[in-house]
Scaffold this active site. Structure first.
Site, PDB file in Angstrom:
ATOM      1  N   TRP A  10       0.703  -1.241   0.042  1.00 35.79           N
ATOM      2  CA  TRP A  10      -0.008  -0.068  -0.162  1.00 35.79           C
ATOM      3  C   TRP A  10       0.849   1.203  -0.093  1.00 35.79           C
ATOM      4  O   TRP A  10       0.286   2.442  -0.356  1.00 35.79           O
ATOM      5  CB  TRP A  10      -0.994   0.040   1.132  1.00 35.79           C
ATOM      6  N   LYS A  11       2.075   1.195   0.388  1.00 38.62           N
ATOM      7  CA  LYS A  11       3.072   2.271   0.362  1.00 38.62           C
ATOM      8  C   LYS A  11       2.343   3.467   1.596  1.00 38.62           C
ATOM      9  O   LYS A  11       1.664   3.008   2.492  1.00 38.62           O
ATOM     10  CB  LYS A  11       3.302   2.970  -0.896  1.00 38.62           C
ATOM     11  N   HIS A  98      12.677  -2.908  -1.054  1.00 37.53           N
ATOM     12  CA  HIS A  98      11.981  -2.154  -2.106  1.00 37.53           C
ATOM     13  C   HIS A  98      12.832  -0.901  -2.779  1.00 37.53           C
ATOM     14  O   HIS A  98      13.558  -0.245  -1.854  1.00 37.53           O
ATOM     15  CB  HIS A  98      10.638  -1.667  -1.353  1.00 37.53           C
ATOM     16  N   GLU A 100      12.123   1.820  -3.437  1.00 37.66           N
ATOM     17  CA  GLU A 100      11.965   3.309  -2.953  1.00 37.66           C
ATOM     18  C   GLU A 100      12.883   3.252  -1.677  1.00 37.66           C
ATOM     19  O   GLU A 100      13.173   4.458  -1.444  1.00 37.66           O
ATOM     20  CB  GLU A 100      10.211   3.399  -2.757  1.00 37.66           C
ATOM     21  N   GLY A 176       5.062   1.461 -10.778  1.00 36.22           N
ATOM     22  CA  GLY A 176       4.488   2.889 -10.735  1.00 36.22           C
ATOM     23  C   GLY A 176       4.316   3.606 -12.154  1.00 36.22           C
ATOM     24  O   GLY A 176       3.797   4.793 -12.288  1.00 36.22           O
ATOM     25  N   GLY A 237       1.557  -2.846  -6.134  1.00 34.86           N
ATOM     26  CA  GLY A 237       1.378  -1.496  -5.469  1.00 34.86           C
ATOM     27  C   GLY A 237       0.096  -0.748  -5.915  1.00 34.86           C
ATOM     28  O   GLY A 237      -0.963  -1.364  -5.242  1.00 34.86           O
ATOM     29  N   GLY A 238      -0.100   0.021  -6.915  1.00 33.44           N
ATOM     30  CA  GLY A 238      -1.191   0.593  -7.156  1.00 33.44           C
ATOM     31  C   GLY A 238      -2.585   0.058  -7.155  1.00 33.44           C
ATOM     32  O   GLY A 238      -3.408   0.397  -6.406  1.00 33.44           O
TER      33      GLY A 238
HETATM   34  C1  PEP Z   1       5.657  -1.693  -5.909  1.00 28.35           C
HETATM   35  O1  PEP Z   1       5.906  -0.621  -5.456  1.00 28.35           O
HETATM   36  O2  PEP Z   1       5.909  -2.705  -5.297  1.00 28.35           O
HETATM   37  C2  PEP Z   1       5.052  -1.996  -7.270  1.00 28.35           C
HETATM   38  C3  PEP Z   1       5.171  -3.022  -7.720  1.00 28.35           C
HETATM   39  O3  PEP Z   1       4.378  -0.782  -7.740  1.00 28.35           O
HETATM   40  P1  PEP Z   1       3.172  -0.764  -8.822  1.00 28.35           P
HETATM   41  O4  PEP Z   1       2.358  -1.959  -8.943  1.00 28.35           O
HETATM   42  O5  PEP Z   1       2.377   0.473  -8.508  1.00 28.35           O
HETATM   43  O6  PEP Z   1       3.920  -0.614 -10.120  1.00 28.35           O
END
Ligand code: PEP
Length: 253
Positions: A10-11, A98, A100, A176, A237-238
């Site tokens: 979910w970040k 991750h 990020e 993302g 993620g999203g």
């Molecule tokens: C993530 O941040 O681990 C990721 C896979 O993000 P997204 O699915 O939004 O690309």
């Protein structure tokens, strides 16, 4: 142990009330129509919402992970959250490495290895992320980059410890961005990662390791990615912030 898995990252999103609604919606959907028995669903909300999420998960069929953990075991580290604390909250998984965290918080391989050790020592399974940035792929060094990340972050582990690690291959250029790796690109890297594990720990452990794909994976492209022989699921993620989409992904095997 190799299992099919879909984990939602979910970040830093959602207010508490929104998060509670989302977890409840996921629980309601899978309670009404259970997941396939061999598919594990994991939600990784922010720390602050873990207690709410583990409470709801304890009555349902999904699991809870954290998005981070301290590299220190305890003590005077203001603002940090330890693996022991996560364990005491019934958290079963933790995302480590991750991109990020590597990029914005400058987390280096040694720090990630320390986090992996503490997670495992506290019975938390690391979801260890690796992946190259676009310039590295363009320079054709993406295999070297991923190899180094895995060797430095994980290959100090004993086979017994490694057995409890999940790997997520997340090409940074796909996170993302809406630009998803092709199924062939994902398969190629996943097979490479499995070959590294085989070289280090042997065929049985390599075959037992869960390797997830992450990066713009959604309800429309998950089935094709998950149909690849070395892709055991996804780190999402999203698309994990919408209950129906997320559950749809878990039904894409
Ligand atoms: C993530 O941040 O681990 C990721 C896979 O993000 P997204 O699915 O939004 O690309």
């Amino acid at each position: 142990m190799r299992k099919k898995m879909v984990a939602g990252n979910w970040k830093m999103n959602q207010r508490f009330d929104e998060a509670e609604e989302l977890v409840s919606e996921i629980a309601d959907i899978i309670d009404a129509q259970p997941l396939d028995e061999d598919v594990e669903l994991v939600i990784c909300p922010p720390y602050l919402f873990l207690e709410m999420a583990t409470d709801i998960a304890s009555e349902s069929e999904f699991h809870i992970g954290a998005q981070n953990v301290s590299e220190y075991d305890k003590g005077a580290f203001t603002g940090e959250v330890s693996a022991l604390m996560l364990n005491s909250m019934d958290v079963e998984y933790c995302i480590i490495g991750h991109s990020e965290r590597r990029k914005y918080f400058d987390e280096k391989d040694e720090v990630l290895a320390a986090k992996v050790n503490l997670a495992l020592a506290n019975e938390i399974e690391p979801i260890f992320c690796c992946g190259e940035v676009l310039s590295e792929r363009e320079a054709n060094i993406h295999f070297d980059i991923v190899k180094a990340q895995i060797e430095k972050g994980l290959f100090h582990l004993s086979p017994e410890q490694f057995y409890n690690v999940v790997i997520a291959y997340e090409p940074v250029w796909a996170i993302g961005t809406g630009v998803v790796a092709s199924p062939a690109q994902a398969q190629e890297m996943h097979a490479f990662i499995r070959s590294l594990i085989k070289e280090k720990y042997g065929a049985e452990l390599a075959d037992d390791t869960t390797i997830l794909y992450g990066g713009s994976c959604n309800a429309s492209n998950a089935a094709e990615l998950f149909s690849q022989p070395d892709v055991d699921g996804g780190l999402i993620g999203g698309a994990s912030l919408k209950a129906k989409d997320f559950i749809q992904i878990t039904r894409s095997f």
